[in-house]
Write a protein that holds these residues in place. Structure first.
Motif, PDB file in Angstrom:
ATOM      1  N   ASN A 187       0.824  -1.214   0.000  1.00  0.00           N
ATOM      2  CA  ASN A 187       0.000   0.000   0.000  1.00  0.00           C
ATOM      3  C   ASN A 187       0.851   1.254   0.000  1.00  0.00           C
ATOM      4  OD1 ASN A 187      -2.364  -1.509   0.066  1.00  0.00           O
ATOM      5  ND2 ASN A 187      -2.479  -1.503   2.291  1.00  0.00           N
ATOM      6  N   CYS A 188       1.945   1.196   0.744  1.00  0.00           N
ATOM      7  CA  CYS A 188       2.867   2.338   0.795  1.00  0.00           C
ATOM      8  C   CYS A 188       3.428   2.646  -0.586  1.00  0.00           C
ATOM      9  CB  CYS A 188       3.990   2.039   1.791  1.00  0.00           C
ATOM     10  SG  CYS A 188       5.262   3.311   1.890  1.00  0.00           S
ATOM     11  N   THR A 189       3.849   1.607  -1.300  1.00  0.00           N
ATOM     12  CA  THR A 189       4.466   1.782  -2.615  1.00  0.00           C
ATOM     13  C   THR A 189       3.448   2.228  -3.655  1.00  0.00           C
ATOM     14  OG1 THR A 189       6.109   0.075  -2.114  1.00  0.00           O
ATOM     15  CG2 THR A 189       5.761   0.616  -4.430  1.00  0.00           C
ATOM     16  N   ILE A 243      -1.788   8.317   7.841  1.00  0.00           N
ATOM     17  CA  ILE A 243      -1.219   7.279   8.711  1.00  0.00           C
ATOM     18  C   ILE A 243      -2.013   7.184  10.009  1.00  0.00           C
ATOM     19  CG2 ILE A 243       0.837   6.525   9.966  1.00  0.00           C
ATOM     20  CD1 ILE A 243       2.525   8.071   7.956  1.00  0.00           C
ATOM     21  N   VAL A 244      -2.260   8.331  10.613  1.00  0.00           N
ATOM     22  CA  VAL A 244      -2.995   8.363  11.882  1.00  0.00           C
ATOM     23  C   VAL A 244      -4.434   7.900  11.670  1.00  0.00           C
ATOM     24  CG1 VAL A 244      -3.748   9.851  13.776  1.00  0.00           C
ATOM     25  CG2 VAL A 244      -1.521  10.234  12.699  1.00  0.00           C
ATOM     26  N   SER A 245      -5.023   8.275  10.552  1.00  0.00           N
ATOM     27  CA  SER A 245      -6.438   7.992  10.306  1.00  0.00           C
ATOM     28  C   SER A 245      -6.704   6.498  10.204  1.00  0.00           C
ATOM     29  CB  SER A 245      -6.896   8.695   9.030  1.00  0.00           C
ATOM     30  OG  SER A 245      -6.761  10.095   9.139  1.00  0.00           O
ATOM     31  N   VAL A 246      -5.886   5.782   9.433  1.00  0.00           N
ATOM     32  CA  VAL A 246      -6.155   4.354   9.240  1.00  0.00           C
ATOM     33  C   VAL A 246      -5.883   3.552  10.510  1.00  0.00           C
ATOM     34  CG1 VAL A 246      -5.782   4.406   6.747  1.00  0.00           C
ATOM     35  CG2 VAL A 246      -3.838   4.050   8.260  1.00  0.00           C
ATOM     36  N   TYR A 280      -3.359  -0.397   5.965  1.00  0.00           N
ATOM     37  CA  TYR A 280      -3.723   0.838   5.258  1.00  0.00           C
ATOM     38  C   TYR A 280      -2.956   2.047   5.767  1.00  0.00           C
ATOM     39  CZ  TYR A 280      -7.552  -1.179   2.559  1.00  0.00           C
ATOM     40  OH  TYR A 280      -8.291  -1.911   1.666  1.00  0.00           O
ATOM     41  N   SER A 281      -2.326   1.926   6.930  1.00  0.00           N
ATOM     42  CA  SER A 281      -1.480   3.034   7.372  1.00  0.00           C
ATOM     43  C   SER A 281      -0.301   3.216   6.425  1.00  0.00           C
ATOM     44  CB  SER A 281      -0.983   2.783   8.802  1.00  0.00           C
ATOM     45  OG  SER A 281      -0.097   1.665   8.854  1.00  0.00           O
ATOM     46  N   GLY A 282       0.017   2.161   5.671  1.00  0.00           N
ATOM     47  CA  GLY A 282       1.034   2.290   4.637  1.00  0.00           C
ATOM     48  C   GLY A 282       0.645   3.298   3.580  1.00  0.00           C
ATOM     49  N   VAL A 283      -0.663   3.480   3.381  1.00  0.00           N
ATOM     50  CA  VAL A 283      -1.129   4.482   2.423  1.00  0.00           C
ATOM     51  C   VAL A 283      -0.696   5.872   2.872  1.00  0.00           C
ATOM     52  CG1 VAL A 283      -3.150   5.502   1.336  1.00  0.00           C
ATOM     53  CG2 VAL A 283      -3.091   3.036   1.797  1.00  0.00           C
ATOM     54  N   GLY A 284      -0.981   6.184   4.136  1.00  0.00           N
ATOM     55  CA  GLY A 284      -0.594   7.490   4.647  1.00  0.00           C
ATOM     56  C   GLY A 284       0.913   7.674   4.691  1.00  0.00           C
ATOM     57  N   PHE A 285       1.627   6.622   5.116  1.00  0.00           N
ATOM     58  CA  PHE A 285       3.084   6.711   5.160  1.00  0.00           C
ATOM     59  C   PHE A 285       3.650   6.924   3.758  1.00  0.00           C
ATOM     60  CE2 PHE A 285       7.361   4.891   5.145  1.00  0.00           C
ATOM     61  CZ  PHE A 285       7.932   5.533   6.234  1.00  0.00           C
ATOM     62  N   GLY A 286       3.096   6.200   2.781  1.00  0.00           N
ATOM     63  CA  GLY A 286       3.554   6.372   1.402  1.00  0.00           C
ATOM     64  C   GLY A 286       3.243   7.756   0.872  1.00  0.00           C
ATOM     65  N   ASN A 287       2.061   8.264   1.191  1.00  0.00           N
ATOM     66  CA  ASN A 287       1.705   9.620   0.765  1.00  0.00           C
ATOM     67  C   ASN A 287       2.669  10.653   1.334  1.00  0.00           C
ATOM     68  OD1 ASN A 287      -0.451   8.491  -0.557  1.00  0.00           O
ATOM     69  ND2 ASN A 287      -1.990   9.172   0.914  1.00  0.00           N
ATOM     70  N   PHE A 288       2.963  10.504   2.614  1.00  0.00           N
ATOM     71  CA  PHE A 288       3.874  11.458   3.253  1.00  0.00           C
ATOM     72  C   PHE A 288       5.286  11.364   2.665  1.00  0.00           C
ATOM     73  CE2 PHE A 288       7.122  12.143   6.542  1.00  0.00           C
ATOM     74  CZ  PHE A 288       6.902  13.483   6.812  1.00  0.00           C
ATOM     75  N   ALA A 347       3.662  20.594  -2.259  1.00  0.00           N
ATOM     76  CA  ALA A 347       4.149  19.262  -1.886  1.00  0.00           C
ATOM     77  C   ALA A 347       4.112  19.084  -0.368  1.00  0.00           C
ATOM     78  CB  ALA A 347       5.563  19.051  -2.408  1.00  0.00           C
ATOM     79  N   GLN A 348       4.393  20.131   0.378  1.00  0.00           N
ATOM     80  CA  GLN A 348       4.338  20.041   1.828  1.00  0.00           C
ATOM     81  C   GLN A 348       2.909  19.809   2.321  1.00  0.00           C
ATOM     82  OE1 GLN A 348       6.169  23.609   3.334  1.00  0.00           O
ATOM     83  NE2 GLN A 348       8.169  23.120   2.436  1.00  0.00           N
ATOM     84  N   ILE A 349       1.944  20.448   1.680  1.00  0.00           N
ATOM     85  CA  ILE A 349       0.546  20.235   2.046  1.00  0.00           C
ATOM     86  C   ILE A 349       0.135  18.789   1.778  1.00  0.00           C
ATOM     87  CG2 ILE A 349      -1.835  20.805   1.391  1.00  0.00           C
ATOM     88  CD1 ILE A 349      -0.943  23.704   1.072  1.00  0.00           C
ATOM     89  N   MET A 350       0.591  18.245   0.655  1.00  0.00           N
ATOM     90  CA  MET A 350       0.273  16.860   0.352  1.00  0.00           C
ATOM     91  C   MET A 350       1.011  15.905   1.282  1.00  0.00           C
ATOM     92  SD  MET A 350      -2.032  17.174  -1.785  1.00  0.00           S
ATOM     93  CE  MET A 350      -2.286  15.414  -1.954  1.00  0.00           C
ATOM     94  N   ALA A 351       2.187  16.302   1.763  1.00  0.00           N
ATOM     95  CA  ALA A 351       2.894  15.495   2.749  1.00  0.00           C
ATOM     96  C   ALA A 351       2.114  15.464   4.066  1.00  0.00           C
ATOM     97  CB  ALA A 351       4.301  16.035   2.979  1.00  0.00           C
ATOM     98  N   ILE A 352       1.534  16.596   4.437  1.00  0.00           N
ATOM     99  CA  ILE A 352       0.668  16.642   5.618  1.00  0.00           C
ATOM    100  C   ILE A 352      -0.547  15.748   5.410  1.00  0.00           C
ATOM    101  CG2 ILE A 352      -0.839  18.137   7.000  1.00  0.00           C
ATOM    102  CD1 ILE A 352       1.173  20.409   6.470  1.00  0.00           C
TER     103      ILE A 352
END
Length: 485
Positions: free
Chosen positions: A44-46, A346-349, A166-174, A335-340
Motif C-alpha cells: 500500500n505504501c508503494t 497514517i494516523v487515520s487508518v 492501510y497506514s502504509g497508504v498514509g506513510f507512502g503519501n507522506f 508538496a508540503q501540504i500533500m505530505a501533511i
C-alpha cells in the motif's frame, strides 16, 4: 477366526463427503498473518504513495510536454482508475489456478518494466499507455491481491490488521510527497520514472511474502469415523471389502448393526453426516450467502452507491496541488501540504481500527463521519488562500478519505459474510477504478472550460454530501441486525 479385509481404494460417497468437509480455511488471526500484514503495508505504501504524487507529476508533465490540462490529466486519472481495477483481473486469473502470490510477483515485474519505458516516452499519448495503462493495471493486481490475502488471515482482528496495512497508504503519501520535492528538481521527470521502476520492482518481494492460507483439518474425526462405521455395516461386507469367514464374524456384525442406527444409502444419509461434522448454523449461513446472493442484498447496492460518492475524494490528490499553485503558493508548499495529507492518513487508518475493534464504535457511524469530513473540507477549499488554511482542508480530507478506504473490506464482510468477500470486493474495486478515472477527467474538462479550479471543489461537496446522507442507510442496517458478521 479373523475377518479378512481386501485392499481397495474405493470409498463410498458418504466418506467422500466427509473427507471434503473435514477441512476448512480458518483465519489464524495472527502467526504468519502479521508478516502478510507487513507485506500489505509496504504494498500500500508503494502503490498508493506513488499515486498520491499525481498532482505534482501533473504540474511537471504540463511543463515537459506543454500540452493541454485536460489531455495531460488523462495520464494521472487513468493510473488512478486502473490501480483500483484489479478485482476483475484477479478473479479471471484465479480461474486458471493462479494464486494471489504468483499474480503479485508477475505484476510487480511488469510495473517496473513499464515505468522504465515511461522515461523514454516522446509524448503524452505514449505515456498514457506505458504509465497510465500498463503500470496502472499492474499495480491494481498487487493492491487487490495483497489486501484480500490479508483479509483471509484475520477475522476477529480484521479491522485492526487492515488499519495497520492501510497506514502504509498514509506513510507512502507522506514519504513520496516529501521526496518528490527533492527528487524531481534533481533528476527531472524522466529520471523520476526510472526511480519509480526500481521502486515497483520491490512489489515482487512483497508478493512472495503473501503465502496462501492453507486449509486445516477440522477436529471432528471421531464423529466422522462413527458415521463411516455405521455406513460400512449397513451397506454389507461385500460392498466395502469385508469377507466374513465364520459365524463369529457374522455375530459380531449383527451386534454392531443392532447398536448403531442404520443410515439409508441416499443423499439424506450424506446430509446427516454433514450436519454432524459442521454445525447447522455454519452450514445454513454458507448455503445462504455463498451462491451469488450478493446481488440480492440491497445493502450491498447501497454500499456501492456510497463508495461511488466517496471515490471523488481521490481526485483531490490531483487537483489540490494545482489549486495551491494557482492561488500563488509555491510548488514546494503544495508538496508540503500533500505530505501533511499523507501523514494524517497514517494516523487515520490506525485510528479507525482502534475505534472499531477497541472502542467498538459501529463501523456504519465511522463511515458517516468519513463522508461528512470530506464534504466539509470540499466546501471550505475555495475560501482558503493561505498555507495554514489549505493544510487544514487537507487534514479534513485525509481523515475522511482514509477512514472510508479502511472500511471497505470490513463493511463488505459485515454485510455479505467472509465467504463473499473476494467476489464483492472485486465488484467494488472495479466500480471504484472506473470512478477514479472518470472523476478527474470530468473535472479536468470542467475546470478548463470555466478557467476556475474552485468549481472542482464545489462539485466534490455536492457528491460527498449525498454520500453522507446515504450512509444513514448503513447505520439503519447495522442497528437492525441486517449485517451477517
Amino acid at each position: 477366526m479373523q475377518c479378512r479385509m481386501r485392499n481397495t481404494d474405493a470409498q463410498p460417497p458418504e466418506v467422500e463427503v466427509v473427507n471434503q468437509l473435514e477441512t476448512e480455511t480458518r483465519p489464524p488471526d495472527g502467526g504468519w498473518g502479521w508478516v502478510v500484514c507487513l507485506a500489505c503495508f509496504l504494498t500500500n505504501c508503494t502503490i498508493l504513495g506513488s499515486i498520491s504524487i499525481n498532482g505534482i507529476i501533473l504540474i511537471e508533465l504540463l511543463d515537459l510536454f506543454n500540452d493541454s490540462l485536460s489531455k495531460t490529466t488523462i495520464v494521472c486519472s487513468i493510473i488512478s482508475g486502473t490501480a483500483m481495477f484489479g478485482g476483475p483481473l484477479v478473479s479471471i486469473a484465479l480461474k486458471f489456478k493462479a494464486s494471489y502470490r504468483q499474480l503479485m510477483m508477475v505484476a510487480g515485474i511488469i510495473a517496473a518494466a513499464s515505468a522504465v519505458a515511461s522515461s523514454f516516452a516522446p509524448n503524452i499519448e505514449t505515456l498514457i499507455f506505458t504509465y497510465g495503462i500498463l503500470v496502472g493495471f499492474s499495480l491494481s493486481v498487487n493492491y487487490f491481491a495483497a489486501n484480500v490475502t490479508l483479509g483471509q488471515y484475520f477475522l476477529k482482528r480484521r479491522a485492526l490488521a487492515l488499519g495497520i496495512a492501510y497506514s502504509g497508504v498514509g506513510f507512502g503519501n507522506f514519504a513520496m510527497n516529501y521526496l518528490s520535492t527533492k527528487i524531481i528538481p534533481f533528476f527531472g521527470m524522466r529520471g523520476t520514472f526510472l526511480l519509480l521502476g526500481g521502486l515497483f520492482l520491490n512489489l515482487t518481494v512483497y508478493g512472495a511474502l503473501c503465502r496462501p492460507l492453507k486449509p486445516v483439518n477440522k477436529q471432528r474425526t471421531n464423529i466422522a469415523q462413527n458415521k463411516r462405521s455405521s455406513v460400512d455395516e449397513m451397506e454389507g461386507a461385500e460392498n466395502l471389502g469385508f469377507e466374513a469367514e465364520d459365524e463369529r464374524c457374522d455375530d459380531s456384525n449383527r451386534r454392531i448393526s443392532e447398536d448403531i442406527e442404520p443410515l439409508p444409502k441416499t443423499l439424506q444419509a450424506r446430509q446427516s453426516i454433514t450436519s454432524e461434522i459442521i454445525p447447522s448454523e455454519f452450514y445454513n449461513r454458507k448455503s445462504s450467502y455463498c451462491n451469488g446472493t450478493i446481488f440480492k442484498n440491497k445493502y450491498f447496492y447501497l454500499l456501492l452507491a456510497i463508495y461511488t460518492t466517496h471515490s471523488v475524494g481521490n481526485s483531490v490528490q490531483i487537483y489540490l496541488p494545482v489549486y495551491v499553485v494557482s492561488v500563488g503558493l509555491s510548488r514546494e508548499e503544495s508538496a508540503q501540504i500533500m505530505a501533511i495529507y499523507g501523514a494524517i492518513g497514517i494516523v487515520s487508518v490506525l485510528l479507525v481500527g482502534f475505534l472499531a475493534d477497541i472502542i467498538h464504535i459501529p463501523t456504519s457511524y465511522l463511515l458517516m463521519a468519513a463522508m461528512s469530513s470530506m464534504s466539509l473540507s470540499s466546501i471550505l477549499v475555495p475560501f482558503c488562500q493561505s498555507f495554514e488554511t489549505l493544510a487544514l482542508c487537507a487534514v479534513l480530507t485525509s481523515v475522511g478519505y482514509h477512514f472510508g478506504v479502511s472500511l471497505r473490506i470490513v463493511l463488505i464482510s459485515a454485510i455479505l459474510g467472509t465467504c463473499n468477500m473476494t467476489a464483492a470486493y472485486s465488484i467494488l474495486s472495479g466500480l471504484i477504478g472506473i470512478l477514479y478515472f472518470l472523476y478527474p477527467t470530468i473535472k479536468g474538462f470542467v475546470s478548463e472550460a470555466t478557467q476556475q479550479f474552485s468549481v472542482v471543489f464545489y462539485f466534490d461537496f455536492a457528491i460527498t454530501f449525498l454520500g453522507a446522507v446515504l450512509s444513514c442507510g448503513i447505520i439503519y442496517a447495522q442497528k437492525t441486525g441486517k449485517f451477517v458478521e
